[in-house]
Motif scaffolding. Structure first.
Motif, PDB file in Angstrom:
ATOM      1  N   LEU A 274       0.838  -1.217   0.000  1.00 44.80           N
ATOM      2  CA  LEU A 274       0.000   0.000   0.000  1.00 44.80           C
ATOM      3  C   LEU A 274       0.866   1.258   0.000  1.00 44.80           C
ATOM      4  CD1 LEU A 274      -2.832  -0.869   2.546  1.00 44.80           C
ATOM      5  CD2 LEU A 274      -2.970  -0.819   0.048  1.00 44.80           C
ATOM      6  N   ALA A 275       2.039   1.174   0.613  1.00 52.59           N
ATOM      7  CA  ALA A 275       2.919   2.342   0.699  1.00 52.59           C
ATOM      8  C   ALA A 275       3.455   2.752  -0.671  1.00 52.59           C
ATOM      9  CB  ALA A 275       4.083   2.043   1.644  1.00 52.59           C
ATOM     10  N   ASP A 276       3.364   1.841  -1.654  1.00 50.16           N
ATOM     11  CA  ASP A 276       3.842   2.172  -3.015  1.00 50.16           C
ATOM     12  C   ASP A 276       2.839   3.037  -3.779  1.00 50.16           C
ATOM     13  OD1 ASP A 276       6.239   0.637  -2.874  1.00 50.16           O
ATOM     14  OD2 ASP A 276       5.016  -1.168  -3.056  1.00 50.16           O
ATOM     15  N   LEU A 277       1.603   3.114  -3.286  1.00 48.44           N
ATOM     16  CA  LEU A 277       0.556   3.816  -4.047  1.00 48.44           C
ATOM     17  C   LEU A 277       0.759   5.330  -4.035  1.00 48.44           C
ATOM     18  CD1 LEU A 277      -2.607   1.895  -2.787  1.00 48.44           C
ATOM     19  CD2 LEU A 277      -1.699   1.895  -5.128  1.00 48.44           C
ATOM     20  N   ASP A 278       0.658   5.946  -5.211  1.00 45.79           N
ATOM     21  CA  ASP A 278       0.671   7.412  -5.306  1.00 45.79           C
ATOM     22  C   ASP A 278      -0.742   7.968  -5.322  1.00 45.79           C
ATOM     23  OD1 ASP A 278       3.568   7.938  -5.630  1.00 45.79           O
ATOM     24  OD2 ASP A 278       3.302   6.613  -7.356  1.00 45.79           O
ATOM     25  N   LEU A 279      -1.677   7.209  -5.891  1.00 48.19           N
ATOM     26  CA  LEU A 279      -3.062   7.678  -6.003  1.00 48.19           C
ATOM     27  C   LEU A 279      -4.025   6.503  -5.914  1.00 48.19           C
ATOM     28  CD1 LEU A 279      -2.855  10.162  -9.020  1.00 48.19           C
ATOM     29  CD2 LEU A 279      -3.591  10.774  -6.700  1.00 48.19           C
ATOM     30  N   VAL A 280      -5.147   6.732  -5.255  1.00 41.68           N
ATOM     31  CA  VAL A 280      -6.263   5.790  -5.307  1.00 41.68           C
ATOM     32  C   VAL A 280      -7.424   6.558  -5.933  1.00 41.68           C
ATOM     33  CG1 VAL A 280      -7.861   4.356  -3.988  1.00 41.68           C
ATOM     34  CG2 VAL A 280      -5.457   4.509  -3.283  1.00 41.68           C
ATOM     35  N   VAL A 281      -7.737   6.217  -7.167  1.00 41.59           N
ATOM     36  CA  VAL A 281      -8.837   6.889  -7.872  1.00 41.59           C
ATOM     37  C   VAL A 281     -10.088   6.066  -7.597  1.00 41.59           C
ATOM     38  CG1 VAL A 281      -9.688   7.647 -10.132  1.00 41.59           C
ATOM     39  CG2 VAL A 281      -7.249   7.785  -9.604  1.00 41.59           C
ATOM     40  N   ALA A 282     -10.859   6.538  -6.609  1.00 45.06           N
ATOM     41  CA  ALA A 282     -11.985   5.747  -6.107  1.00 45.06           C
ATOM     42  C   ALA A 282     -13.307   6.303  -6.625  1.00 45.06           C
ATOM     43  CB  ALA A 282     -11.989   5.769  -4.579  1.00 45.06           C
ATOM     44  N   HIS A 283     -14.293   5.432  -6.705  1.00 52.25           N
ATOM     45  CA  HIS A 283     -15.624   5.868  -7.132  1.00 52.25           C
ATOM     46  C   HIS A 283     -16.134   6.985  -6.220  1.00 52.25           C
ATOM     47  CE1 HIS A 283     -19.530   6.044  -8.702  1.00 52.25           C
ATOM     48  NE2 HIS A 283     -20.097   5.639  -7.585  1.00 52.25           N
ATOM     49  N   GLN A 284     -16.765   7.977  -6.823  1.00 56.02           N
ATOM     50  CA  GLN A 284     -17.201   9.175  -6.101  1.00 56.02           C
ATOM     51  C   GLN A 284     -18.702   9.081  -5.781  1.00 56.02           C
ATOM     52  OE1 GLN A 284     -14.750  12.059  -5.652  1.00 56.02           O
ATOM     53  NE2 GLN A 284     -13.533  10.207  -5.955  1.00 56.02           N
ATOM     54  N   ALA A 285     -19.048   8.343  -4.722  1.00 53.45           N
ATOM     55  CA  ALA A 285     -20.458   8.215  -4.343  1.00 53.45           C
ATOM     56  C   ALA A 285     -20.788   9.089  -3.147  1.00 53.45           C
ATOM     57  CB  ALA A 285     -20.803   6.768  -4.025  1.00 53.45           C
ATOM     58  N   ASN A 286     -19.793   9.333  -2.303  1.00 49.69           N
ATOM     59  CA  ASN A 286     -20.030  10.075  -1.073  1.00 49.69           C
ATOM     60  C   ASN A 286     -18.664  10.370  -0.443  1.00 49.69           C
ATOM     61  OD1 ASN A 286     -20.480  10.738   1.677  1.00 49.69           O
ATOM     62  ND2 ASN A 286     -22.469   9.722   1.612  1.00 49.69           N
ATOM     63  N   ASP A 287     -18.440  11.635  -0.075  1.00 48.71           N
ATOM     64  CA  ASP A 287     -17.146  12.002   0.542  1.00 48.71           C
ATOM     65  C   ASP A 287     -16.874  11.214   1.814  1.00 48.71           C
ATOM     66  OD1 ASP A 287     -15.372  13.601  -0.750  1.00 48.71           O
ATOM     67  OD2 ASP A 287     -16.230  15.498  -0.066  1.00 48.71           O
ATOM     68  N   ARG A 288     -17.941  10.852   2.517  1.00 51.89           N
ATOM     69  CA  ARG A 288     -17.722  10.120   3.772  1.00 51.89           C
ATOM     70  C   ARG A 288     -17.242   8.696   3.486  1.00 51.89           C
ATOM     71  NH1 ARG A 288     -23.139  11.065   6.904  1.00 51.89           N
ATOM     72  NH2 ARG A 288     -22.094  10.135   8.671  1.00 51.89           N
ATOM     73  N   ILE A 289     -17.660   8.140   2.341  1.00 50.69           N
ATOM     74  CA  ILE A 289     -17.125   6.826   1.951  1.00 50.69           C
ATOM     75  C   ILE A 289     -15.637   6.976   1.644  1.00 50.69           C
ATOM     76  CG2 ILE A 289     -17.183   5.010   0.186  1.00 50.69           C
ATOM     77  CD1 ILE A 289     -20.213   5.448  -0.033  1.00 50.69           C
ATOM     78  N   LEU A 290     -15.263   8.068   0.980  1.00 49.86           N
ATOM     79  CA  LEU A 290     -13.837   8.288   0.668  1.00 49.86           C
ATOM     80  C   LEU A 290     -13.022   8.443   1.955  1.00 49.86           C
ATOM     81  CD1 LEU A 290     -14.163  10.711  -2.391  1.00 49.86           C
ATOM     82  CD2 LEU A 290     -13.710   8.254  -2.416  1.00 49.86           C
ATOM     83  N   GLU A 291     -13.609   9.127   2.938  1.00 47.79           N
ATOM     84  CA  GLU A 291     -12.911   9.247   4.233  1.00 47.79           C
ATOM     85  C   GLU A 291     -12.680   7.870   4.839  1.00 47.79           C
ATOM     86  OE1 GLU A 291     -15.160  11.775   6.917  1.00 47.79           O
ATOM     87  OE2 GLU A 291     -15.060  13.386   5.421  1.00 47.79           O
ATOM     88  N   GLY A 292     -13.698   7.009   4.749  1.00 45.81           N
ATOM     89  CA  GLY A 292     -13.578   5.641   5.273  1.00 45.81           C
ATOM     90  C   GLY A 292     -12.514   4.847   4.528  1.00 45.81           C
ATOM     91  N   VAL A 293     -12.434   5.056   3.214  1.00 50.73           N
ATOM     92  CA  VAL A 293     -11.425   4.351   2.414  1.00 50.73           C
ATOM     93  C   VAL A 293     -10.027   4.788   2.851  1.00 50.73           C
ATOM     94  CG1 VAL A 293     -10.470   4.146   0.066  1.00 50.73           C
ATOM     95  CG2 VAL A 293     -12.949   3.998   0.418  1.00 50.73           C
TER      96      VAL A 293
END
Ligand SMILES: CC(C)(COP(=O)(O)OP(=O)(O)OC[C@H]1O[C@@H](n2cnc3c(N)ncnc32)[C@H](O)[C@@H]1OP(=O)(O)O)[C@@H](O)C(=O)NCCC(=O)NCCS
Length: 357
Positions: A274-293
Protein backbone atom coordinates in the motif's frame (compact mmCIF):
# COMPACT_ATOMS: atom_id res chain seq x y z
CA UNK A 1 4.28 -4.46 -22.86
CA UNK A 2 1.23 -3.82 -20.71
CA UNK A 3 -1.82 -1.82 -21.72
CA UNK A 4 -1.37 1.95 -21.34
CA UNK A 5 -3.74 4.91 -21.18
CA UNK A 6 -2.75 7.13 -24.12
CA UNK A 7 -5.56 9.70 -24.00
CA UNK A 8 -8.34 10.95 -21.72
CA UNK A 9 -11.34 13.20 -22.28
CA UNK A 10 -14.49 14.33 -20.49
CA UNK A 11 -17.84 15.91 -21.26
CA UNK A 12 -19.91 17.67 -18.64
CA UNK A 13 -23.24 19.29 -19.43
CA UNK A 14 -23.91 23.02 -19.09
CA UNK A 15 -26.64 23.18 -16.43
CA UNK A 16 -25.12 23.67 -12.95
CA UNK A 17 -27.49 22.79 -10.10
CA UNK A 18 -26.36 23.80 -6.61
CA UNK A 19 -27.67 22.45 -3.32
CA UNK A 20 -29.44 25.79 -2.90
CA UNK A 21 -31.33 25.12 -6.15
CA UNK A 22 -32.56 21.83 -4.64
CA UNK A 23 -33.63 23.59 -1.44
CA UNK A 24 -36.20 25.44 -3.59
CA UNK A 25 -38.15 22.24 -4.34
CA UNK A 26 -37.59 19.83 -1.43
CA UNK A 27 -37.12 19.77 2.33
CA UNK A 28 -33.35 19.74 2.54
CA UNK A 29 -30.47 22.09 3.30
CA UNK A 30 -27.11 22.86 1.76
CA UNK A 31 -25.58 21.94 5.12
CA UNK A 32 -27.25 18.46 5.17
CA UNK A 33 -26.14 17.62 1.64
CA UNK A 34 -22.57 18.92 2.06
CA UNK A 35 -21.96 17.33 5.43
CA UNK A 36 -23.54 13.94 4.61
CA UNK A 37 -22.28 13.58 1.02
CA UNK A 38 -19.72 16.27 0.08
CA UNK A 39 -21.77 17.31 -2.98
CA UNK A 40 -21.97 21.08 -3.57
CA UNK A 41 -23.26 21.10 -7.14
CA UNK A 42 -23.93 18.76 -10.04
CA UNK A 43 -24.53 19.14 -13.78
CA UNK A 44 -27.50 18.12 -15.91
CA UNK A 45 -28.09 17.94 -19.64
CA UNK A 46 -30.90 19.79 -21.38
CA UNK A 47 -34.02 17.69 -21.92
CA UNK A 48 -33.60 15.79 -25.17
CA UNK A 49 -29.86 15.17 -24.81
CA UNK A 50 -29.13 11.47 -24.54
CA UNK A 51 -26.24 9.67 -22.86
CA UNK A 52 -24.73 8.72 -26.24
CA UNK A 53 -24.18 12.42 -27.06
CA UNK A 54 -22.23 13.03 -23.86
CA UNK A 55 -20.34 9.77 -24.43
CA UNK A 56 -19.43 10.87 -27.98
CA UNK A 57 -18.16 14.25 -26.79
CA UNK A 58 -15.91 12.59 -24.19
CA UNK A 59 -14.74 9.98 -26.72
CA UNK A 60 -13.78 12.66 -29.27
CA UNK A 61 -11.87 14.57 -26.59
CA UNK A 62 -9.97 11.41 -25.57
CA UNK A 63 -9.12 10.60 -29.20
CA UNK A 64 -7.88 14.17 -29.73
CA UNK A 65 -5.76 13.88 -26.57
CA UNK A 66 -4.30 10.61 -27.90
CA UNK A 67 -3.83 12.23 -31.35
CA UNK A 68 -5.67 9.32 -32.93
CA UNK A 69 -8.28 9.11 -35.64
CA UNK A 70 -11.64 7.43 -34.96
CA UNK A 71 -10.88 4.87 -37.66
CA UNK A 72 -7.89 3.60 -35.71
CA UNK A 73 -10.11 2.34 -32.87
CA UNK A 74 -10.54 -1.47 -32.95
CA UNK A 75 -12.94 -1.85 -30.04
CA UNK A 76 -15.19 0.23 -27.78
CA UNK A 77 -16.35 -0.79 -24.31
CA UNK A 78 -19.07 1.50 -23.10
CA UNK A 79 -20.36 1.58 -19.52
CA UNK A 80 -23.69 3.18 -18.65
CA UNK A 81 -26.72 2.48 -16.48
CA UNK A 82 -28.72 5.22 -18.18
CA UNK A 83 -28.88 4.37 -21.90
CA UNK A 84 -30.73 6.69 -24.34
CA UNK A 85 -33.59 4.21 -24.32
CA UNK A 86 -34.17 0.86 -22.63
CA UNK A 87 -33.05 -1.03 -25.75
CA UNK A 88 -30.52 -0.96 -27.35
CA UNK A 89 -27.51 0.21 -25.35
CA UNK A 90 -25.57 3.29 -26.42
CA UNK A 91 -22.45 1.73 -27.94
CA UNK A 92 -23.93 1.68 -31.47
CA UNK A 93 -25.12 5.30 -31.28
CA UNK A 94 -21.76 6.34 -29.86
CA UNK A 95 -19.89 4.60 -32.68
CA UNK A 96 -22.16 6.26 -35.24
CA UNK A 97 -21.72 9.74 -33.74
CA UNK A 98 -17.92 9.44 -33.51
CA UNK A 99 -17.39 7.55 -36.80
CA UNK A 100 -15.89 4.45 -35.18
CA UNK A 101 -16.51 2.40 -38.32
CA UNK A 102 -13.73 -0.14 -37.77
CA UNK A 103 -14.56 -0.95 -34.17
CA UNK A 104 -16.42 -3.79 -32.50
CA UNK A 105 -18.53 -2.03 -29.88
CA UNK A 106 -20.49 -3.15 -26.83
CA UNK A 107 -22.09 -2.00 -23.61
CA UNK A 108 -21.45 -3.25 -20.09
CA UNK A 109 -23.94 -2.96 -17.23
CA UNK A 110 -22.09 -2.68 -13.94
CA UNK A 111 -23.45 0.73 -12.84
CA UNK A 112 -20.99 2.60 -10.59
CA UNK A 113 -18.41 -0.15 -11.18
CA UNK A 114 -19.02 -0.09 -14.95
CA UNK A 115 -15.91 1.81 -15.96
CA UNK A 116 -13.66 -0.45 -13.91
CA UNK A 117 -15.09 -3.58 -15.54
CA UNK A 118 -14.84 -1.89 -18.96
CA UNK A 119 -11.16 -1.03 -18.36
CA UNK A 120 -10.41 -4.62 -17.46
CA UNK A 121 -12.21 -5.92 -20.57
CA UNK A 122 -10.26 -3.45 -22.71
CA UNK A 123 -7.02 -4.73 -21.17
CA UNK A 124 -8.06 -8.32 -21.96
CA UNK A 125 -8.77 -7.40 -25.60
CA UNK A 126 -5.35 -5.81 -25.92
CA UNK A 127 -3.49 -8.53 -24.01
CA UNK A 128 -5.02 -11.24 -26.21
CA UNK A 129 -4.21 -9.17 -29.33
CA UNK A 130 -7.87 -9.01 -30.37
CA UNK A 131 -7.50 -5.22 -30.50
CA UNK A 132 -4.63 -2.75 -30.61
CA UNK A 133 -6.54 0.43 -29.75
CA UNK A 134 -9.56 0.36 -27.43
CA UNK A 135 -11.82 3.23 -26.41
CA UNK A 136 -13.39 2.91 -22.95
CA UNK A 137 -16.29 5.24 -22.16
CA UNK A 138 -18.37 5.82 -19.02
CA UNK A 139 -21.39 8.08 -19.50
CA UNK A 140 -24.58 8.87 -17.62
CA UNK A 141 -27.65 11.06 -17.92
CA UNK A 142 -29.37 10.63 -14.56
CA UNK A 143 -31.68 13.59 -15.13
CA UNK A 144 -34.42 11.33 -16.50
CA UNK A 145 -34.52 9.36 -13.22
CA UNK A 146 -35.06 12.40 -11.08
CA UNK A 147 -38.66 12.78 -9.92
CA UNK A 148 -38.92 16.53 -10.29
CA UNK A 149 -41.50 16.72 -13.10
CA UNK A 150 -42.42 20.31 -13.96
CA UNK A 151 -40.36 21.51 -10.96
CA UNK A 152 -37.26 21.02 -13.13
CA UNK A 153 -37.91 24.55 -14.37
CA UNK A 154 -37.43 25.80 -10.78
CA UNK A 155 -34.29 23.70 -10.26
CA UNK A 156 -32.77 25.03 -13.49
CA UNK A 157 -33.65 28.64 -12.65
CA UNK A 158 -36.04 28.91 -15.60
CA UNK A 159 -38.95 29.82 -13.30
CA UNK A 160 -39.17 31.73 -10.03
CA UNK A 161 -42.51 30.16 -9.06
CA UNK A 162 -42.93 28.24 -5.80
CA UNK A 163 -43.34 24.46 -6.18
CA UNK A 164 -46.81 23.10 -5.49
CA UNK A 165 -47.29 21.19 -2.23
CA UNK A 166 -47.41 17.95 -4.24
CA UNK A 167 -44.21 18.73 -6.16
CA UNK A 168 -42.44 19.44 -2.86
CA UNK A 169 -43.80 16.25 -1.28
CA UNK A 170 -42.64 14.05 -4.19
CA UNK A 171 -39.18 15.66 -4.38
CA UNK A 172 -38.81 15.32 -0.60
CA UNK A 173 -39.88 11.65 -0.66
CA UNK A 174 -36.93 10.83 -2.94
CA UNK A 175 -34.42 13.28 -1.47
CA UNK A 176 -32.05 10.69 0.03
CA UNK A 177 -30.76 9.53 -3.38
CA UNK A 178 -31.78 12.36 -5.72
CA UNK A 179 -29.32 14.85 -4.20
CA UNK A 180 -26.39 12.53 -4.93
CA UNK A 181 -26.40 12.22 -8.72
CA UNK A 182 -25.21 14.31 -11.68
CA UNK A 183 -24.73 13.80 -15.42
CA UNK A 184 -21.34 13.46 -17.12
CA UNK A 185 -19.08 11.36 -19.29
CA UNK A 186 -15.43 10.39 -19.42
CA UNK A 187 -13.32 8.36 -21.82
CA UNK A 188 -9.88 6.80 -22.13
CA UNK A 189 -7.97 5.47 -25.12
CA UNK A 190 -5.93 2.37 -24.38
CA UNK A 191 -3.10 0.83 -26.36
CA UNK A 192 -0.35 -1.70 -25.82
CA UNK A 193 2.62 0.11 -24.24
CA UNK A 194 5.17 1.56 -26.66
CA UNK A 195 8.03 -0.77 -27.59
CA UNK A 196 10.57 1.72 -26.28
CA UNK A 197 8.90 1.59 -22.87
CA UNK A 198 11.18 -1.04 -21.44
CA UNK A 199 9.80 -0.80 -17.90
CA UNK A 200 7.86 -4.06 -17.81
CA UNK A 201 6.17 -2.79 -14.66
CA UNK A 202 4.21 0.05 -16.29
CA UNK A 203 0.69 0.14 -17.74
CA UNK A 204 -2.11 -2.04 -16.32
CA UNK A 205 -0.46 -4.37 -13.82
CA UNK A 206 -3.41 -6.37 -12.56
CA UNK A 207 -7.01 -6.32 -11.40
CA UNK A 208 -9.50 -7.97 -9.08
CA UNK A 209 -13.22 -7.89 -9.91
CA UNK A 210 -16.02 -9.14 -7.65
CA UNK A 211 -19.79 -9.54 -7.84
CA UNK A 212 -22.29 -10.61 -5.21
CA UNK A 213 -25.77 -10.72 -6.69
CA UNK A 214 -27.25 -11.37 -3.25
CA UNK A 215 -26.96 -7.60 -2.73
CA UNK A 216 -28.54 -6.60 -6.05
CA UNK A 217 -31.51 -4.98 -4.33
CA UNK A 218 -29.49 -2.51 -2.24
CA UNK A 219 -29.96 -0.02 -5.07
CA UNK A 220 -32.23 -0.86 -7.97
CA UNK A 221 -34.97 0.39 -10.24
CA UNK A 222 -37.70 -2.07 -9.27
CA UNK A 223 -40.05 -1.57 -12.23
CA UNK A 224 -39.86 -1.45 -16.04
CA UNK A 225 -38.24 -4.83 -16.64
CA UNK A 226 -38.92 -8.46 -17.51
CA UNK A 227 -40.18 -9.19 -13.99
CA UNK A 228 -43.18 -7.02 -14.87
CA UNK A 229 -45.89 -7.94 -17.35
CA UNK A 230 -46.29 -5.82 -19.33
CA UNK A 231 -42.81 -4.52 -18.64
CA UNK A 232 -44.09 -0.93 -18.52
CA UNK A 233 -47.56 0.22 -17.50
CA UNK A 234 -49.35 3.05 -15.74
CA UNK A 235 -49.69 1.07 -12.51
CA UNK A 236 -45.90 0.86 -12.15
CA UNK A 237 -45.51 4.55 -12.84
CA UNK A 238 -48.13 5.54 -10.29
CA UNK A 239 -46.43 3.28 -7.74
CA UNK A 240 -43.13 5.05 -8.51
CA UNK A 241 -41.40 1.82 -9.61
CA UNK A 242 -39.48 3.70 -12.32
CA UNK A 243 -37.46 5.46 -9.61
CA UNK A 244 -34.43 3.94 -7.89
CA UNK A 245 -34.81 2.56 -4.39
CA UNK A 246 -31.71 2.70 -2.24
CA UNK A 247 -30.65 1.27 1.11
CA UNK A 248 -28.11 4.04 1.68
CA UNK A 249 -26.65 2.87 4.96
CA UNK A 250 -26.15 -0.75 3.79
CA UNK A 251 -24.50 0.49 0.58
CA UNK A 252 -22.31 2.79 2.59
CA UNK A 253 -21.16 -0.03 4.86
CA UNK A 254 -20.35 -2.34 1.93
CA UNK A 255 -18.60 0.30 -0.20
CA UNK A 256 -16.38 1.41 2.65
CA UNK A 257 -15.19 -2.16 3.25
CA UNK A 258 -15.12 -3.56 -0.30
CA UNK A 259 -13.08 -0.82 -2.03
CA UNK A 260 -10.13 -0.83 0.41
CA UNK A 261 -10.16 -4.63 0.50
CA UNK A 262 -10.04 -4.79 -3.32
CA UNK A 263 -7.14 -2.30 -3.35
CA UNK A 264 -5.26 -4.44 -0.82
CA UNK A 265 -5.93 -7.53 -2.93
CA UNK A 266 -4.70 -6.07 -6.21
CA UNK A 267 -1.60 -4.53 -4.67
CA UNK A 268 -0.72 -7.87 -3.05
CA UNK A 269 -1.48 -9.74 -6.29
CA UNK A 270 1.26 -7.87 -8.15
CA UNK A 271 3.72 -8.04 -5.26
CA UNK A 272 3.56 -4.41 -4.14
CA UNK A 273 2.52 -2.71 -0.90
CA UNK A 274 0.00 0.00 0.00
CA UNK A 275 2.92 2.34 0.70
CA UNK A 276 3.84 2.17 -3.02
CA UNK A 277 0.56 3.82 -4.05
CA UNK A 278 0.67 7.41 -5.31
CA UNK A 279 -3.06 7.68 -6.00
CA UNK A 280 -6.26 5.79 -5.31
CA UNK A 281 -8.84 6.89 -7.87
CA UNK A 282 -11.99 5.75 -6.11
CA UNK A 283 -15.62 5.87 -7.13
CA UNK A 284 -17.20 9.18 -6.10
CA UNK A 285 -20.46 8.21 -4.34
CA UNK A 286 -20.03 10.07 -1.07
CA UNK A 287 -17.15 12.00 0.54
CA UNK A 288 -17.72 10.12 3.77
CA UNK A 289 -17.13 6.83 1.95
CA UNK A 290 -13.84 8.29 0.67
CA UNK A 291 -12.91 9.25 4.23
CA UNK A 292 -13.58 5.64 5.27
CA UNK A 293 -11.42 4.35 2.41
CA UNK A 294 -8.52 6.62 3.47
CA UNK A 295 -8.84 5.45 7.05
CA UNK A 296 -8.95 1.76 6.19
CA UNK A 297 -5.97 2.05 3.82
CA UNK A 298 -4.19 4.28 6.35
CA UNK A 299 -3.14 6.77 3.65
CA UNK A 300 -3.03 10.57 3.47
CA UNK A 301 -6.08 12.47 2.20
CA UNK A 302 -4.24 13.50 -0.98
CA UNK A 303 -3.74 9.85 -2.03
CA UNK A 304 -7.53 9.39 -2.33
CA UNK A 305 -8.69 12.57 -4.08
CA UNK A 306 -12.29 13.72 -4.24
CA UNK A 307 -14.12 15.71 -6.91
CA UNK A 308 -17.68 14.81 -5.89
CA UNK A 309 -18.23 18.39 -4.70
CA UNK A 310 -18.41 19.66 -8.28
CA UNK A 311 -20.07 16.78 -10.11
CA UNK A 312 -22.00 14.61 -7.67
CA UNK A 313 -22.03 10.87 -8.32
CA UNK A 314 -21.76 10.44 -12.10
CA UNK A 315 -21.87 6.62 -11.78
CA UNK A 316 -19.83 5.05 -14.64
CA UNK A 317 -18.28 8.44 -15.48
CA UNK A 318 -16.68 9.13 -12.10
CA UNK A 319 -13.37 7.29 -12.61
CA UNK A 320 -12.49 8.76 -16.03
CA UNK A 321 -13.57 12.29 -15.04
CA UNK A 322 -11.46 12.21 -11.88
CA UNK A 323 -8.48 10.61 -13.63
CA UNK A 324 -8.65 13.20 -16.43
CA UNK A 325 -8.65 16.01 -13.86
CA UNK A 326 -5.67 14.48 -12.06
CA UNK A 327 -3.76 14.25 -15.35
CA UNK A 328 -4.64 17.86 -16.23
CA UNK A 329 -3.48 19.16 -12.86
CA UNK A 330 -0.17 17.27 -12.97
CA UNK A 331 -1.07 14.83 -10.17
CA UNK A 332 -0.32 11.85 -12.43
CA UNK A 333 3.38 11.77 -13.23
CA UNK A 334 5.61 9.33 -15.07
CA UNK A 335 5.92 6.30 -12.82
CA UNK A 336 2.89 7.15 -10.64
CA UNK A 337 1.26 4.03 -9.22
CA UNK A 338 -2.53 4.41 -9.39
CA UNK A 339 -5.20 2.09 -8.00
CA UNK A 340 -8.65 2.51 -9.56
CA UNK A 341 -11.43 1.18 -7.34
CA UNK A 342 -15.23 1.13 -7.49
CA UNK A 343 -18.30 -0.21 -5.78
CA UNK A 344 -21.61 -0.25 -7.61
CA UNK A 345 -25.15 -1.60 -7.83
CA UNK A 346 -25.30 -5.28 -8.61
CA UNK A 347 -23.31 -5.49 -6.35
CA UNK A 348 -20.09 -5.20 -8.39
CA UNK A 349 -16.74 -3.97 -7.12
CA UNK A 350 -13.02 -4.32 -7.56
CA UNK A 351 -9.72 -2.58 -8.17
CA UNK A 352 -7.22 -2.21 -11.01
CA UNK A 353 -3.59 -1.24 -10.62
CA UNK A 354 -1.91 1.01 -13.18
CA UNK A 355 1.56 2.50 -13.42
CA UNK A 356 1.85 5.60 -15.61
CA UNK A 357 4.54 4.85 -18.22
C1 LIG B 1 -27.64 8.39 1.13
C2 LIG B 1 -26.81 8.83 2.33
C3 LIG B 1 -26.13 10.13 2.04
C4 LIG B 1 -27.77 9.03 3.51
O1 LIG B 1 -27.02 9.46 4.63
P1 LIG B 1 -27.35 8.88 6.07
O2 LIG B 1 -26.49 9.58 7.02
O3 LIG B 1 -27.24 7.38 5.96
O4 LIG B 1 -28.81 9.35 6.26
P2 LIG B 1 -30.10 8.47 6.56
O5 LIG B 1 -30.55 7.77 5.33
O6 LIG B 1 -29.84 7.65 7.79
O7 LIG B 1 -31.13 9.58 6.93
C5 LIG B 1 -30.95 10.39 8.07
C6 LIG B 1 -32.06 11.40 8.12
O8 LIG B 1 -31.83 12.36 7.07
C7 LIG B 1 -33.00 12.49 6.28
N1 LIG B 1 -32.60 12.80 4.92
C8 LIG B 1 -32.37 11.94 3.89
N2 LIG B 1 -32.02 12.63 2.80
C9 LIG B 1 -32.06 13.94 3.13
C10 LIG B 1 -31.80 15.13 2.43
N3 LIG B 1 -31.44 15.14 1.13
N4 LIG B 1 -31.93 16.30 3.09
C11 LIG B 1 -32.27 16.34 4.38
N5 LIG B 1 -32.54 15.24 5.11
C12 LIG B 1 -32.43 14.05 4.48
C13 LIG B 1 -33.70 11.15 6.40
O9 LIG B 1 -35.06 11.29 6.11
C14 LIG B 1 -33.43 10.82 7.85
O10 LIG B 1 -34.34 11.53 8.63
P3 LIG B 1 -34.96 10.87 9.96
O11 LIG B 1 -33.79 10.59 10.85
O12 LIG B 1 -35.87 11.94 10.47
O13 LIG B 1 -35.66 9.63 9.49
C15 LIG B 1 -25.76 7.76 2.70
O14 LIG B 1 -26.39 6.65 3.25
C16 LIG B 1 -24.97 7.29 1.50
O15 LIG B 1 -24.33 8.06 0.82
N6 LIG B 1 -24.97 5.99 1.24
C17 LIG B 1 -24.27 5.43 0.09
C18 LIG B 1 -25.06 5.73 -1.13
C19 LIG B 1 -24.36 5.25 -2.35
O16 LIG B 1 -23.20 4.94 -2.33
N7 LIG B 1 -25.10 5.22 -3.47
C20 LIG B 1 -24.57 4.83 -4.72
C21 LIG B 1 -24.25 3.40 -4.69
S1 LIG B 1 -23.40 2.83 -6.03
Amino acid sequence: MNTSIVGTGVAVPPNVVTNQDLVKIMDTTDEWIRSRTGVRSRRFVDAGTGTSELAAEAALAALADAKLDALSVDAVVCATMTPDRQTPGIAGALAHLVGLSNAVVFDVRQQCAGFLFALDIADMLIATERAATVLVVGAEVHAGYLPWGDAWEIVLGQSTREPSAEERAVATRYRAWSVLFGDGAGAMVLQRGAVHDTAASSGILGSVLHTDGAHANLIEVPGLGSLQRPYADAAQISAGLQHPTMNGSALYRMAVECMPEAVRQVVAKVGLGLADLDLVVAHQANDRILEGVRKRLDVDDAIVPSNIGNWGNTTAATLPILYHELCQTGRVEAGSLVAFTCFGAGAHWGALLYREP
